[in-house]
Design a protein around this motif. Structure first.
Motif, mmCIF file in Angstrom:
data_model
loop_
_atom_site.group_PDB
_atom_site.id
_atom_site.type_symbol
_atom_site.label_atom_id
_atom_site.label_comp_id
_atom_site.label_asym_id
_atom_site.label_seq_id
_atom_site.Cartn_x
_atom_site.Cartn_y
_atom_site.Cartn_z
ATOM 1 N N LEU A 116 -5.407 9.842 -7.439
ATOM 2 C CA LEU A 116 -5.378 8.652 -7.956
ATOM 3 C C LEU A 116 -6.299 7.979 -8.960
ATOM 4 O O LEU A 116 -6.788 7.331 -9.976
ATOM 5 N N ASP B 8 2.910 3.273 -14.843
ATOM 6 C CA ASP B 8 4.253 3.665 -13.734
ATOM 7 C C ASP B 8 3.603 3.250 -12.822
ATOM 8 O O ASP B 8 4.655 2.680 -11.870
ATOM 9 N N THR B 9 2.447 3.731 -11.935
ATOM 10 C CA THR B 9 1.764 3.405 -10.841
ATOM 11 C C THR B 9 1.687 1.933 -10.658
ATOM 12 O O THR B 9 1.636 1.753 -8.986
ATOM 13 N N ARG C 99 3.171 -1.050 -10.677
ATOM 14 C CA ARG C 99 4.376 -2.030 -11.487
ATOM 15 C C ARG C 99 4.115 -2.114 -12.581
ATOM 16 O O ARG C 99 3.849 -3.670 -13.060
ATOM 17 N N PHE D 92 1.783 7.593 -16.725
ATOM 18 C CA PHE D 92 1.817 8.107 -14.961
ATOM 19 C C PHE D 92 0.767 6.477 -14.527
ATOM 20 O O PHE D 92 1.526 5.982 -13.963
ATOM 21 N N ALA E 52 0.996 -1.373 0.003
ATOM 22 C CA ALA E 52 -0.414 -0.159 -0.600
ATOM 23 C C ALA E 52 1.009 1.103 -0.057
ATOM 24 O O ALA E 52 0.573 2.248 0.881
ATOM 25 N N LEU F 154 -5.101 1.757 0.332
ATOM 26 C CA LEU F 154 -3.890 3.378 -0.315
ATOM 27 C C LEU F 154 -4.841 4.025 1.193
ATOM 28 O O LEU F 154 -4.011 5.316 1.696
ATOM 29 N N PHE G 67 2.061 4.930 -1.490
ATOM 30 C CA PHE G 67 1.221 5.511 -2.864
ATOM 31 C C PHE G 67 1.965 5.383 -4.016
ATOM 32 O O PHE G 67 3.196 6.107 -4.020
ATOM 33 N N PRO G 68 1.220 5.019 -5.188
ATOM 34 C CA PRO G 68 1.957 5.546 -6.447
ATOM 35 C C PRO G 68 2.563 6.058 -6.550
ATOM 36 O O PRO G 68 3.528 6.487 -7.692
ATOM 37 N N HIS G 69 1.996 7.499 -6.251
ATOM 38 C CA HIS G 69 1.841 8.527 -7.285
ATOM 39 C C HIS G 69 2.914 9.483 -6.310
ATOM 40 O O HIS G 69 2.867 11.049 -6.896
ATOM 41 N N SER H 197 7.463 2.417 -7.688
ATOM 42 C CA SER H 197 7.419 0.659 -8.567
ATOM 43 C C SER H 197 8.094 0.183 -9.303
ATOM 44 O O SER H 197 8.601 -0.137 -9.917
ATOM 45 N N ASP I 194 -7.014 1.259 -5.065
ATOM 46 C CA ASP I 194 -6.537 0.077 -3.821
ATOM 47 C C ASP I 194 -7.018 1.249 -2.591
ATOM 48 O O ASP I 194 -7.056 1.745 -2.228
#
Lengths: 356, 261
Positions: B177, B258-259, B261, B255, A87, B155, A89-91, A134, B152
């Motif tokens: 997101l 990229d997020t 995976r 983008f 979990a 998050l 934060f991907p951003h 990532s 998800d």
């Protein structure tokens, strides 16, 4: 000396027809690592979510340092949570992920940078700050998640199957590292896992859960060596349960007719039925275990070679099945007759009533 | 070989009306004709200086901007509720919110007309904007729902555990997101609103009418190539908007890869 940090008192939670938690009582002590162990659906993750404040129980209370926090939202509780899926934060960059909790708390900018660096160093990723999650491997992401949870100096660290998504080798490395970090920080930790090795290897105490209840709470040795229920005996360590009838205080006739000597802490009354548990590593196949060991006749049902050891399934003459492990490859074929020996103290008793 | 020919034919078939309109717009004579008898930009000049078109273009911008600005937050809230919350009658609510897709424009327009007349709002942009919000919402909700479903929930839990209050969680985690879905929603909202004709015809007046309605009114009364010139300008403007939005969308897609995976 055992200060209670987290306490659950009669906590119940229902999801539709499923009783996820059934009047659970639990106390987590200062500085300990307590694991919640059980099969999926046993309520271990729900327990963690109740402590974290993600799930509100229908009944019972949650206490944090003695204060009732049952109705307090997660963001007020100040607990660190690490999720199975990480979990992150991907951003945000790794550094921003770790800084998130500090910024939400209004920590001054200069301190944020220093503490983020410190936390990333703690998890051995001092250079990862500018990267995106990532760009990291699973194990590295897990460490970032750990750093993010620890940097806010939480009262309690909650880990939800933190190693489950890693492959085996990495999982073993991370397990050792997790233990080191936890000891280094000295933080009270609740750890959810379905992996008995993880639970036994990492924790000070293990709570074995089944069907929304805690079946047994004790040190890893206690739950392994003195399982309180048949479920615990089955779930922790492969083990065999044999039925028998008591002849005298030290002698039991197994269901298959063979007679064994036992050393049980409880005094047995003649004629009663008992359930005996035998751990596979206590069963010697072929060569005698020597001395006072019980000698039993059996036939090899199956052999599984697993590298450093082999697992044998044995049919006792007259009935009953035993598991045994021998180190290295086994010199037997299925169908072979074998003499096995089990020392009297290898038999553990589980209550006949509590069977699930 | 045959496949390629089919594709070429299909492309020709699909772009033919556009090509005809663009070519017809440069006809110098006062007749809509194809092929044109010469080359002139006089109808473009006429279109750009014709007061009713200017007014309608401004109306279009007002109505589209306002309806997108309203539909985006409303649609996002609806999408979050439909995906996240265990609503009773979820199917019913989804059907209601997406119903403008299947209700004929004439019916919706008539209903709004009666309502607006009753409330004395006919000479107002508000009715037109309200109508566009209703028509645009299904597209917005659909687009945002996809992004919500991909988000998800762990998050948000993670953010809460780190001390973020609910609105901070929304601001710092949920909203960023959802960005790809919001971009797509905005694009749909603009395209649908700018091109909306049937319902707008019912609920607009000479003062509030938007470009498609003004164009319709013009073509009913005149047959010179001004219409073709306006259409060409309209097509060009839409193209620019869509292209710009797609570039943004494309960036956001990269983008997102990229997020995840």
């Amino acid at each position: 000396m055992n200060t209670t940090v987290v306490a659950l008192e009669g906590v119940s939670k229902r999801y539709g027809a499923v009783q996820a938690l059934d009047a659970v009582d639990l106390a987590v002590y200062e500085g300990e690592m307590l694991s919640l162990l059980g099969p999926s659906g046993c309520g271990k993750t729900t327990t963690l979510n109740v402590i974290a404040g993600f799930v509100e129980p229908e009944e019972g209370r949650v206490l944090l340092d003695g204060d009732d926090v049952t109705r307090q939202p997660a963001w007020r509780r100040g607990l660190g949570v690490v999720f199975q899926s990480y979990a992150l934060f991907p951003h945000m960059s790794v550094a921003d992920n770790v800084a998130f909790g500090l910024r939400e708390r209004g920590v001054p900018r200069a301190d944020v940078a220093a503490r983020v660096r410190e936390a990333l160093t703690l998890v051995r990723l001092p250079e990862a700050g500018p990267l995106r999650p990532s760009q990291l491997s699973g194990g590295m992401q897990q460490r970032v998640a750990l750093a993010r949870a620890l940097v806010i100096r939480p009262r309690v660290l909650l880990l939800d199957e933190p190693l489950a998504a890693l492959d085996r080798k990495l999982r073993e490395e991370m397990r050792a590292e997790l233990k080191d970090i936890q000891r280094e920080v000295g933080i009270t930790t609740v750890f959810v896992t379905h992996d008995q090795h993880e639970a036994l290897g990492l924790s000070d105490r293990v709570a074995v859960m089944n069907a929304g209840r805690i079946e047994q709470l004790g040190s890893p040795r206690e739950v392994y060596e003195q399982p309180a229920t048949r479920f615990v005996a089955d779930f922790i360590g492969a083990s065999t349960v044999l039925e028998g009838r008591v002849v005298d205080a030290r002698t039991v006739v197994l269901a298959g007719g063979q007679r064994v000597e036992v050393h049980l802490p409880r005094v047995l009354s003649a004629g009663a039925t008992v359930r005996l548990v035998v751990r596979p590593e206590r069963v010697a196949v072929g060569g005698g275990a020597g001395g006072a060991a019980n000698v039993l006749r059996a036939r090899i049902a199956s052999v599984m070679f697993l590298g450093d050891h082999s697992e044998l399934r044995l049919d006792l003459d007259g009935g009953g099945r035993l598991l045994a492990t021998v180190s290295g490859p086994a010199l037997f074929q299925p169908g072979d007759a074998a003499t096995i020996s089990v020392p009297p103290d290898a038999f553990l008793e589980v209550p006949t009533t509590a069977s699930l | 070989m045959i496949a390629r020919a089919v594709v070429v034919l299909l492309l020709a078939f699909m772009t033919l009306p556009t090509v005809v309109v663009v070519v017809a717009s440069v006809n110098p004579t006062e007749m809509l004709a194809f092929p044109p008898s010469g080359f002139s930009l006089r109808w473009y000049e006429h279109a750009l200086t014709y007061p009713q078109f200017r007014r309608a273009a401004v109306n279009s911008v007002i109505v589209t901007a306002a309806s997108a600005a309203l539909a985006l937050p409303i649609g996002t809230a609806a999408a979050l509720a439909l995906v996240r919350h265990p609503l009773r009658l979820r199917g019913f609510w989804t059907a209601v919110l997406l119903s403008p897709l299947v209700v004929p424009g004439v019916a919706a327009g008539l209903g709004l007309l009666i309502l607006a007349a009753r409330l004395g709002l006919l000479a107002n942009h508000a009715v037109l904007i309200a109508a566009h919000v209703i028509l645009v919402l299904p597209f917005v909700i659909r687009s945002v729902m996809v992004s919500v479903a991909n988000l998800d929930p762990m998050l948000e839990r993670a953010a809460a555990s780190l001390g973020a209050r609910p609105w901070r969680v929304f601001r710092m985690v949920t909203l960023p997101l959802l960005r790809p879905g919001l971009f797509a929603a905005l694009l749909f909202a603009i395209i649908v609103s700018v091109n909306e004709f049937v319902v707008s015809l019912f609920v607009s007046t000479r003062v509030t009418e938007i470009l498609p309605v003004a164009m319709f009114t013009y073509v009913v009364n005149y047959t010179d190539p001004t219409m073709a010139a306006v259409s060409t300008l309209f097509i060009g403007a839409t193209f620019v908007v869509v292209f710009a939005a797609d570039r943004l969308l494309h960036l956001s897609r990269v983008f997102q890869i990229d997020t995840h995976r």
